[in-house]
Every structure is written in structure tokens, then in C-alpha cells.
Design an enzyme around this catalytic site. Sequence first.
Site, PDB file in Angstrom:
ATOM      1  N   SER A 256     -11.419 -28.408  65.507  1.00 32.14           N
ATOM      2  CA  SER A 256     -11.862 -29.420  66.473  1.00 32.14           C
ATOM      3  C   SER A 256     -13.290 -29.275  66.966  1.00 32.14           C
ATOM      4  O   SER A 256     -13.784 -30.150  67.674  1.00 32.14           O
ATOM      5  CB  SER A 256     -10.923 -29.432  67.686  1.00 32.14           C
ATOM      6  OG  SER A 256      -9.713 -30.047  67.346  1.00 32.14           O
TER       7      SER A 256
ATOM      8  N   LYS B 267     -16.150 -30.442  77.391  1.00 36.90           N
ATOM      9  CA  LYS B 267     -15.011 -31.195  76.861  1.00 36.90           C
ATOM     10  C   LYS B 267     -13.987 -31.351  77.982  1.00 36.90           C
ATOM     11  O   LYS B 267     -13.760 -30.401  78.748  1.00 36.90           O
ATOM     12  CB  LYS B 267     -14.407 -30.428  75.676  1.00 36.90           C
ATOM     13  CG  LYS B 267     -13.292 -31.170  74.951  1.00 36.90           C
ATOM     14  CD  LYS B 267     -12.758 -30.337  73.772  1.00 36.90           C
ATOM     15  CE  LYS B 267     -11.664 -31.058  73.001  1.00 36.90           C
ATOM     16  NZ  LYS B 267     -11.150 -30.242  71.877  1.00 36.90           N
TER      17      LYS B 267
ATOM     18  N   SER C 288     -11.020 -32.755  67.488  1.00 33.31           N
ATOM     19  CA  SER C 288     -10.732 -33.465  68.713  1.00 33.31           C
ATOM     20  C   SER C 288     -11.901 -33.490  69.702  1.00 33.31           C
ATOM     21  O   SER C 288     -11.894 -34.288  70.628  1.00 33.31           O
ATOM     22  CB  SER C 288      -9.548 -32.796  69.412  1.00 33.31           C
ATOM     23  OG  SER C 288      -9.860 -31.476  69.789  1.00 33.31           O
TER      24      SER C 288
END
Lengths: 95, 487, 481
Positions: free
Chosen positions: B177, B78, B153
Amino acid sequence: MALTLADVARIAHLARLDIDATEAQAVHAKLESIFALIDALDTVDTAGVEPMAHAQDTAMPLRDDVVTETDQHALFQRGAPAVTDGLYLVPRVVE
Amino acid sequence: MPGIDGTVAELVAALRAKEISSVELTRAVLGRIEAAQPAINAFISVDAEGALAQATAADAALARGDAPGLAGIPIAHKDVLMTAGLRTTCGSRMLADFVAPYDAHVVTGLREAGTVLVGKTNMDEFAMGSSNESSYFGPVRNPWNPAYVPGGSSGGSAAAVAARLVPAASGTDTGGSIRQPASFTGICGMKPTYGVCSRYGLVAYASSLDTPGVFARTAQDCGLILNAMAGHDRRDATSLARPREDYTRDLAQPLAGLRIGLPSAYFDDGVDADVAHAVDDALRAFRALGATTVAVELPNVGLSVPVYYVLASAEASSNLSRFDGVRYGHRAAHYTDLVDMYKKSRAEGFGAEVKRRILTGTYVLSHGYYDAYYLKAQKVRRLIAGDFARAYAQCDVLMGPVTPGTAYRLGEKIDDPVQMYLGDIFTIAGNLTGTPGISVPCGFDQRGLPIGLLIQGPAFAEAKLLNVAHRFQQATDWHARAPQGVA
Amino acid sequence: MTWETVIGLETHAQLSTAAKIFSGASTAFGAAPNSQAAAVDLALPGVLPVLNRGAVERAIRFGLAVGATIHRRSVFARKNYFYPDLPKGYQISQFEIPVVVGGSIGILSPSRGEMRVNLTRAHLEEDAGKSLHEDFHGMSGIDLNRAGTPLLEIVTEPDMRSADEAVAYARALHALVRWIGICDGNMQEGSFRCDANVSVRRTGATTLGTRCEIKNLNSFRFMQEAIDHEVRRQIELIEDGGTVVQETRLYDPDRRETRSMRSKEDAQDYRYFPDPDLPPLMIDEAWIDRVRGEMPELPEAMQARWRTAYALPAADAQALTASRELAAYFEVAARTAGGEARIVANWVLGDLAAALNRGGVEIAHAAVSANALAGLIRRIGDGTISGRIAKDVFEAMWQGEATGDDAADVIIARKGLRQIADVGAIEKIVDDALAANAAIVAEYKAGKEKAFNSLVGKVMAASKGKANPAQVNAILKQKLG
């Protein structure tokens, strides 16, 4: 606790976010709905409850007083917006 | 030979058996990422050159016979995790050109385990969002239906794993997330106990809640990746000094006697019928495996969302103050003085959702409001933690849906932040209490979108959660289904 | 109408650790810009603070030294504000629960005598970087080498009533932090910085007046001047019908006045909250006990001991404990010299201090060792030389004409400075002097008392200072009848 448009201007300044009047209106409306959600906390009885600041109940670990870092300013300043002679440059600071 | 679609465990075996080389695998992965990028937009940066160099090194180590456990396995991180020498943007204009000068602890762990880093995945800006629509680099689309969001997210990592672009990817979970996008994209997503994975090198959103974790298609793979990510780090004062453990050690344990707690709050009218049915079916499967269920009460869990939005916003407002255009990141081209430089740089560098949370957080901490909001929220956080502690006295794990509904259309909730926030109602408590949770695929809704089962446990129950999820996956095949257009 | 001044001081003492409070970067002064700003000090994205044990240990030492309570659990908080020398946009400090609470420091007030200044608290925090205002094309330059240097902020109660008392406290605190080895006290380099909160009220009033905070008091002299100026300014303001506005003011030593700091006018809202990156600091009993065991004898204890054992005046005892080195010097000299320690004190605070001052020399590098000074003082005590001659011997010792513990004896012998003890010899010199100065003798006999001193001077000069002045006096008196 009603959040006013003036509050939005005040906190935007505190948070150093440029915000124009139209934007402030829009943000204000959204923040009002967020605070309507948050205000649910008012209904809870928390008398005598210890605030919880951390997910785990641990003590502060400590580092030994030893210098472990070397000069890396060239690497760290590679992407800096404005640098001269190793100094970061900013608009003049008034004291 | 499993080929590119193999799980981490299968690929490890294939690499060791020399059925495939890491370079072959990595080339295939890079090809797929390139092909999928226009439709899915899962990646912000791809490092083909670096990946092939790492793959070559992995192949050499495999040939020598001294390769570490995950040698040659392509993964993605990420873009909120610092990766030395690679752009690390946090999905923000603020850091659009920022090259990380160091590796996050979890990145180092996976590097040392021999994984091949192929790129950085798209995400909601600064990990603030539940739909991946707040990224400066454009929204990520759900591989199951590109008209739908992948969740957030960590939407890019979830979509990349769901679309079989990489077998595993890292994520971070502050309010759901990892677990929510895993649920929306039909894969496994695990958020470990707070403090098990170091936050060093994770660009902070809400420090007391941020937790690095993992996406993969199976619980077993989650365990393998977590083994390399976890571990004490002296550079993070909240990293826990615990002995290393093998999170896959209990995978095969039978579930006979497992006590599953069912919080009534997770089974109320707010849950979509399709989701409720899928979760019921999953619970039936667990009973068939020998587990029992017990109803538990979490009286304060309904307050998780308001508590979260106070605490996370407050911490975020402070954490994001460092982005001031002085030492790195975006600086406005035009300004009149120092204060104006700050204000313009930040206004230009941050998107709308980030600004909203900064303003919310600034307000709740400001003079005269601290006690009413921040302190109050910390106290309710304590009450919620108490609820969970009492529940775990009656059961081994808690189960319920990850989210009340499945993925929604792009743009559907973007103008209604509160509606979007409420979608995290079941996952947030895991962050407030610092306890682990895993999302496991357990079905599809009528539109063909995945549904996730949330399995939660007390602190340090990772091995137990993986065991429970693994046995479920042995008994079901939801995780084996791939989106259309994916091999 | 009379006025009372009320002063409280806040002191930032940089702690003498090798590394910074939350990073492994060096705290050394004077390095090239930003060469000692590590990733944590620069607040690069993703970095985290880890507390330096050495900083905590120094805070414990301070707490023990001032008789304060050391909190077994204290909390670090974030103080949020934007400033270019504050990379994170917040300073990690302690707010609600500091590590040290209470305690006091004894001072000698010029007007009120011995008194204690009570401390409110002392807390750990990080220093900011520096903004350099030379003209970089209309910009300021930011050097973050200092960012993250550990500070102990020591806050007093508003216990002081004059600039003199404030300076006495600041000096005592300055001596103490160096004494216990937690701060090098270098005021030029900013290691020890004081801010003064000053207000005035009409004598007899019980509530405090509106205070102003004066910053930039980087010497004791500036502190004195700045407070005196600020007190005058406030009194004049009120007497002219105005009111004091609470604000931060900067002392300008060139213009000898304080001026309002515009940059601080912006109403501050620091939004303190506990730092989620840092669990509570826990200090256990064993740690405190160990630090206590390693503490040197403290200046106040030493002063009390000397005042009892040596009958030293309070002011002397205080002055001699200005530093551990000075105190150790005195202690050795007094023990070796035997006899009157007060004479030793006079020598140390007089001739020795003057010589050190002249040469700008630290006591540790004094050209005359404590043992050598004691040797000299013993020769005064046993009548070998007079106090007057001793000053010359000291000067010769200082110039290095002889070294070693017996330097005084070597110089006395080499220069033949031994006092004339033989009464007959002195009588001879007196007789010669009387004969050669008949006019002065006449004046004396005419009743001019001062003429006697003049005769003593003549005799002493004729003896090259070696005659015993008391003996000379006695013999002169007797001869002049």
C-alpha cells in the site's frame, strides 16, 4: 472446499454483517473467486513446517505493574453514539 | 530558492537560511491542496488553522535557533493514523465523524521533529484496496492522468506528493500500500522493516503485516522522514527495541560491488513490456554504477497472494470487530435488538471490499477450516521467508518491478477483486517476511504513466536501500519529472 | 439404579495487580462508570495491548504453588465474539499453549477422605466489562472499568464426585490464591468466580455423561445448592426418559434452581487464532527461580508439618490453613503455649473462630492476640484455672478487660478466678453441699446415677467454678462411699 450460499449467511451472522439475499448472491460469487485463488495453498507440502505468526522472531515485552492512566472518559465518550451517566447505552442485553 | 516544489532536504535548507518562512510555505501548500482537491481528491481533511499555528511556532523556533530537524516542513498523514483533535476516518463511513483523542507514535515523532501537519489523506477504506476506489470519500485520481487510479491503499498520500501538494507524506503498507501507489504516481515510497515504526495509533487492518512508512520524491527525503518516524515504542509489543539510527548515513556510499538479486518470478511473462523494459534499463544503470546482478530463485513467492489473503483477511475480520456502534463510530438509526444493531451498523458503516475481507477472514478462521486455511497459510509464510533468507545469502538487495503493470483506469478492476489482488504479487512478500522495500521511479509507459522499480533488502537494510535508491536517483531524473499542470 | 456425579470446575481468579493486564488503567473496584477504562480497554481505534509483568508473575506463583509445569513459551490468542461488554469484539486469552499446565490441589472429601484434584491448566486472560440491566429507557448500560482486569482461569479435571467435593476444592483454591497473594478472593466483588461443569452417569459407567456448565456461583453455599439442584435435575430428566442437552445454565439463588442461558444458546464459533499484536510470552529459568525463592511456605506443606509435629487431625490442619493469617496465628499460639498443640487448635477453631464470626472480625484484627491466647491456655495446663473458667477469661479478654500477652493472668488475678487447690477447702464446700442437698444425696443412694452429676454441679456452683472439677469428683465419690 466449496463455499456455499448457506456458508455466506453463517459467516455474515458470525461477523455481524446484515446481508440480504441479493447481496449474499453477489458476495458469494466474489468469495468463490477469492477462494479459488486461496485454494492454491492446497498444493504446497508443508509437512514439518512451523507456522509463522509474526514478522519478527521476538519475545513479548512486558510492562511494569504500574497505574499510568487517568480518567479520560469525558474525552473518550465525546463521539459515542449513546451515553448516560458515563455508561455506554446499547439495546437491552438478554442473559 | 526551491520554493514550494523543493524536496524536504532543500526546504529544510531554505527554511534555515530564512529564504522562505514556514508560514509562507504552508500557505502555499494549503492553496495548492485546495486547488487540486476537485481534480485529485487526495485529502479527506485539511487543517489550515492548525497547520498555520504549527508553522508559526516552527518559524519562531527557527528564529530562536532551537528548531528541531524538520521544523516547518509541511506534511500530510494517511487518514489511518490517529491525529489528536483531528478527524481520523480510515476512509470509512464507519469513522466519518470520528475525532482522534490521541496521536499515533509516528505522528508524534514527526510532530516532535517540527513538521507541520496540513491534513489527512484519502485512502482505500481501512487500507483495504489497491486503487483507492474503496474510499467512502470518493476515489483519488492519479495526478499523471485523472482517468487513472493512483494505486492504493495510500493513494491520497501518493497523489499528494506526486502532485507537489506536499513534499512528503506518511503511508501504511500491508501488502504494498505504499510501494504500489508510489510506483503508480512516479515517486519514492518506502516500507521499512516490520517493527521499526510503531503501529500504535495506526488503525489496524492486518496486525502482523501493517507497516507505517513514507512517501517523498527522493530517497534522501524518505530517509529524513523515516528518521523522525522510526523508534522503539513501549506501547506496541511488536515494536523493536533497537538503537536509533540515521537512515541517511549511507546515502553517498558508492555502489561498486553491490550484488543485486533478480528473482526469476519477477521477470516472467506476466509483466507488461513497458515495465520490463524500464526495469531492464534501471538494471543497466546499476551495472554502470558498479553493481553486479545474480539470478535468484524464490520458489514459493508465487503463493504470496493467497497466503496474504488468508492471513490479512483473518486478522482484519478480528481487528474490525471493535467497530460495533457501541463506543464510537457509526450506529444505525433503526434496529430491532442488540444483534440487529450490530449487523445494521456494520453493514451500513463498511463498504463492499471491507465486508468481503471480513467475510473471507471469518470463514478461514471458522470451526473446521482453521487448519486448512489459516495454519496452512502461516506455514507457507514460513516457506516464503525461507526463500528470501536464502536469496539474501547470495545478494545484498533484490530488484524487480513493483507491479506487473502501470496504473489502470478507474473502474477497470473494481468488479474483479482477484485481478486487483494479483497486482500486489511482487510487494506482498515484503510484508509476509517483514522486510523493507522501496519503490523508486524508473520510467514511464507509452501512455505516460510512471513505472516503479522495487528494491528489497533483508530486515534492517533501510540505510542500504536508501543508499541504492539515492545513487540511482543521482544517475537518473525520473523523480524530477512532474505531472502536467503541476509547476 | 444408582448414579455417580462428575464435576469439573473452572475458576476465574482476578489477579491482584495494580494495573490491568494490557493497559496502565487501575483495577480498583467500585470507581465511577468508565473512569478506569483507558484507550486500550475501550478498544479505541489504533491502540495495542502490552502485557503486565505482574500478571505473569502471579501466574508463575500459582503454577509453582500447585506443582504445575510452567511453559517457558506460551501464546496469547484471540477469542472472537460480539458482546457489548467486550470492546474489541475478541477476548485476549490463551488457547493452545497456556502458561500453566497440570498440577493438583489436595482436599479433604467428606466421603472419600484426603484426595487430590488434578488441574488441567491455568491461563492468563482479560476480564470483560459489565452490562447493567437497570432500565435506561429500555437500554442496557455498559461499564468497562472491569474490562482488561487480569484473570487466571484455573481449570480442573473432572475429578470431583459431589457438590461437597466441589466446594472443598473451591475453598482450598480460594485459600491458596489468597495465601500466595495473587487474588484478594472477594467473591462479592467478583474477584473469585466459579463455573461448574456437571454431569451424571450410572455408577460403574466409564464414559462421561453430557455436561451442563453452571455459571454465577458467587458463593460456596450457592455452589453447593446449584450443583445439588443440577444433579437432581439431570437424574430426574434421564430417569423420565429424557436426555441432558449440553448447555450453559445460570444459577438463580432466589429460586434455588438453574435455568438455561438463552444468550449462550447461539452456537459459538470463537475463531481462536494467535494474537498478532503479542509475540510469544517467554519465561526464563531465572524468573521462575526468583519467584520460587519468594514463595511462602504453602498450606499443604504446613499441614503436613503440623500433622507430624503436633499430631493434628487432617481436618484441623486443613481448617487452620484457611488463610495465612490464621495459620500464622495458630503457629505463634502453639509455640508460645507449649504442651498440647491440639488444645491450641481447639481454641483457635472453637472459641476464637466463634468470637471472630460473631463480630465479623478478621483474624488480623482479633481482640485476643496469639500470645495472649497462649497465655490463657498455659493457665489451663498448669491448673491455675479450669477449662470452664478459661472460657469466661477468654470472653473478658475479648471484651478488652485486659490486653497484652499477660491479659489472662491479669483477669484471673483481678477477678480472683484462681482454681482452689487446697483439698481441705474443697472438702469443706463438699460437706456443706451434701448437707444442704440431702434429697439429692438420697436419690443417689437409691441408685439414681444422674444425681451424682447434679451434686457436682452444686459443689462447682458453691465454689463459683474455682474448684477443680476432677478433685470435686474424687472427693464426692469418696464422701458418698
